[in-house]
Design a protein around this motif. Structure first.
Motif, mmCIF file in Angstrom:
data_model
loop_
_atom_site.group_PDB
_atom_site.id
_atom_site.type_symbol
_atom_site.label_atom_id
_atom_site.label_comp_id
_atom_site.label_asym_id
_atom_site.label_seq_id
_atom_site.Cartn_x
_atom_site.Cartn_y
_atom_site.Cartn_z
ATOM 1 N N ASN B 179 0.931 -1.168 0.006
ATOM 2 C CA ASN B 179 -0.193 0.080 -0.069
ATOM 3 C C ASN B 179 0.950 1.248 0.047
ATOM 4 O O ASN B 179 1.466 1.511 0.979
ATOM 5 C CB ASN B 179 -1.046 -0.094 1.353
ATOM 6 C CG ASN B 179 -1.858 1.282 1.184
ATOM 7 O OD1 ASN B 179 -1.944 1.962 0.185
ATOM 8 N ND2 ASN B 179 -2.348 1.542 2.339
ATOM 9 N N PHE B 180 0.768 2.015 -1.175
ATOM 10 C CA PHE B 180 1.506 3.352 -1.255
ATOM 11 C C PHE B 180 0.847 4.530 -0.859
ATOM 12 O O PHE B 180 1.193 5.550 -0.741
ATOM 13 C CB PHE B 180 1.850 3.491 -2.622
ATOM 14 C CG PHE B 180 3.097 2.614 -3.082
ATOM 15 C CD1 PHE B 180 3.060 1.330 -3.636
ATOM 16 C CD2 PHE B 180 4.394 3.095 -3.059
ATOM 17 C CE1 PHE B 180 4.138 0.611 -3.975
ATOM 18 C CE2 PHE B 180 5.400 2.409 -3.372
ATOM 19 C CZ PHE B 180 5.351 1.166 -3.903
ATOM 20 N N SER B 181 -0.544 4.175 -0.710
ATOM 21 C CA SER B 181 -1.504 5.397 -0.113
ATOM 22 C C SER B 181 -1.353 5.804 1.210
ATOM 23 O O SER B 181 -1.079 4.625 2.020
ATOM 24 C CB SER B 181 -2.768 5.113 -0.740
ATOM 25 O OG SER B 181 -3.793 5.047 0.473
ATOM 26 N N PRO B 182 -1.386 6.860 1.618
ATOM 27 C CA PRO B 182 -1.092 7.319 2.974
ATOM 28 C C PRO B 182 -2.192 7.042 3.827
ATOM 29 O O PRO B 182 -2.605 8.197 4.472
ATOM 30 C CB PRO B 182 -0.726 8.897 2.768
ATOM 31 C CG PRO B 182 -1.307 9.339 1.695
ATOM 32 C CD PRO B 182 -1.632 8.182 0.848
ATOM 33 N N ALA B 183 -3.055 5.931 3.877
ATOM 34 C CA ALA B 183 -4.080 5.523 4.481
ATOM 35 C C ALA B 183 -3.836 4.326 5.093
ATOM 36 O O ALA B 183 -3.668 3.139 4.559
ATOM 37 C CB ALA B 183 -5.229 5.794 3.910
ATOM 38 N N ARG B 184 -4.206 4.048 6.371
ATOM 39 C CA ARG B 184 -4.185 2.618 7.068
ATOM 40 C C ARG B 184 -5.421 1.913 6.217
ATOM 41 O O ARG B 184 -6.716 2.506 6.077
ATOM 42 C CB ARG B 184 -4.358 2.485 8.330
ATOM 43 C CG ARG B 184 -3.635 3.466 9.241
ATOM 44 C CD ARG B 184 -1.961 3.089 9.223
ATOM 45 N NE ARG B 184 -1.860 1.753 9.501
ATOM 46 C CZ ARG B 184 -0.749 1.205 9.939
ATOM 47 N NH1 ARG B 184 0.363 1.619 9.143
ATOM 48 N NH2 ARG B 184 -0.619 -0.205 10.139
ATOM 49 N N ILE B 185 -5.275 0.575 5.954
ATOM 50 C CA ILE B 185 -6.502 -0.006 5.364
ATOM 51 C C ILE B 185 -6.835 -1.280 6.462
ATOM 52 O O ILE B 185 -5.803 -1.943 7.044
ATOM 53 C CB ILE B 185 -6.166 -0.757 4.217
ATOM 54 C CG1 ILE B 185 -4.860 -1.536 3.980
ATOM 55 C CG2 ILE B 185 -6.334 0.550 3.029
ATOM 56 C CD1 ILE B 185 -4.586 -2.234 2.675
ATOM 57 N N LYS B 186 -8.063 -1.912 6.593
ATOM 58 C CA LYS B 186 -8.568 -2.838 7.334
ATOM 59 C C LYS B 186 -8.672 -4.099 6.334
ATOM 60 O O LYS B 186 -9.464 -4.092 5.350
ATOM 61 C CB LYS B 186 -9.858 -2.784 8.019
ATOM 62 C CG LYS B 186 -9.770 -1.963 9.124
ATOM 63 C CD LYS B 186 -11.080 -2.067 10.035
ATOM 64 C CE LYS B 186 -11.242 -1.061 11.165
ATOM 65 N NZ LYS B 186 -11.303 0.156 10.699
ATOM 66 N N VAL B 187 -7.830 -5.321 6.658
ATOM 67 C CA VAL B 187 -8.119 -6.184 5.834
ATOM 68 C C VAL B 187 -8.205 -7.662 6.765
ATOM 69 O O VAL B 187 -7.894 -7.669 7.808
ATOM 70 C CB VAL B 187 -7.037 -6.622 4.943
ATOM 71 C CG1 VAL B 187 -6.909 -5.465 3.842
ATOM 72 C CG2 VAL B 187 -5.649 -6.870 5.664
#
Lengths: 222, 222
Positions: B179-187
């Motif tokens: 993930n290069f986007s500056p946001a945390r993701i839930k998986v």
DNA sequence: CAATGTGAAGTACTTCACAGCC
DNA sequence: GGCTGTGAAGTACTTCACATTG
């Protein structure tokens, strides 16, 4: 205004996490949430609640017992503690594809990291513009660094030019380098270097995938 | 061919360092050096010699006592141990500036990480091409992932689309996300995620710079 | 009474030091 | 003689558990 940390030594890992906390706190702010406890904040960042509290405790007491943290307050407390509450002008060396993407990276500007000037060794490129910046020759670096009191240099050259770029930055008087090129660089002790190398992370993902697969096969003896 | 590691648990930090060792070993190889001891290799990577030896020992015995390591051998030993000795096809979601830079990133291809297809939600972009790839709609993801047995997805969307991109990848059957986007993701638990976030590193540099300055002022009492 | 702040306990990683081998 | 491979010692970081406080 800068407040010195309460404790002497602060783990590198703590600093990196604080940056993540700011990222998550800013997204909470966008959602108009203005109060958060250590546990939910921690979960969003993939760490333990106690970790968040300990990390913050290195710098002060920013929470309200029985309540939590005020989002706005905490962002300010962290950014002030780290020194990212004001502008940091930067220079960039190496205007290839990656360099151009970094120059254009909107997030930089929003967080006070401002690219002041860009440089390349290639005579073909010098004088041309990229995203509104004139590409300058390496000789122009030192005076610009001095004039704008620039302390951070970004290296986005090809690997074989990375050391030259680093040397140029060091003799121009820079004190920290963010190196995107996939090459290690040698610099004096006093210069800080961080490597942005997504191969490390890709390797790590691949290893995790492979490990998952094999552990399914042999879940018998030790 | 894959050889299972000697030890059960291997620190994440070890995996990341192994990637760095490969990088340095490859540059030695370019300079026609075919033998290296743990100490000089370690110095080039910014770690201790014993660290290199311990990291390698997790996977086997690759050195010659009294001599060192054969560069070519060691590269093969590490890449085989990690599972990066063969091709890894990938998909990319989010064809903005950063996405385009990543697609074009020459190093990927040289290391077996091959982008197979690229996707975007924006109807304006779908159907157009970027660096020779046709930009596909999210609906096209699942069949392509299945057909090419793709396990790694790259997210280069804007932060507010990162979660959607991650969800799309997960339901398409991917098992790891970069993930290069500056946001945390839930998986889900079983999905591996690595974040490429150079703000963490910039924050760390700034903190180091500020700490240097203040420690010059107050080097008196505790 | 709910959630912070923090010493103390636990865990993970790193470095040392040296036996073993080429 | 020199360098690897490795248990044992050391260090750094994380988590626990609970006293403290708004």
């Amino acid at each position: 205004m800068y407040t010195p940390p309460k404790s002497k030594h602060i783990p590198q890992a703590t600093i990196k996490r604080l940056a993540t906390y700011v990222q998550v706190l800013e997204s909470l702010q966008r959602d108009n949430i203005d109060l958060v406890a250590s546990r939910p904040l921690a979960e969003a960042c993939g760490v333990q609640g106690s970790q968040v509290r300990k990390d913050l405790a290195y710098f002060g007491e920013f929470g309200i017992r029985g309540v939590g943290y005020q989002v706005k307050n905490l962002i300010l407390a962290i950014t002030t503690s780290l020194g990212v509450d004001h502008e940091w002008p930067m220079v960039l060396l190496g205007v290839g594809n990656l360099g151009r993407a970094i120059i254009n990276h909107i997030g930089f500007h929003a967080h006070g990291f401002r690219i002041q000037a860009i440089f390349d060794c290639d005579p073909e490129k010098i004088g041309k513009t990229a995203h509104g910046f004139e590409i300058l020759p390496p000789e122009a670096l030192a005076p610009i660094v001095a004039m704008h009191k620039i302390e951070i240099g970004i290296v986005t050259t090809k690997p074989n030019s990375a050391q030259l770029a680093a040397d140029t930055l060091v003799s121009a008087g820079i004190s920290a380098i963010l190196n995107f090129s996939p090459a290690r660089i040698k610099v004096p002790e006093s210069i800080h270097v961080e490597y942005v190398d997504f191969f490390r992370q890709l390797y790590s993902l691949v290893f995790d995938i492979v490990r998952d697969k094999t552990s399914v096969w042999d879940d018998n003896d030790s």
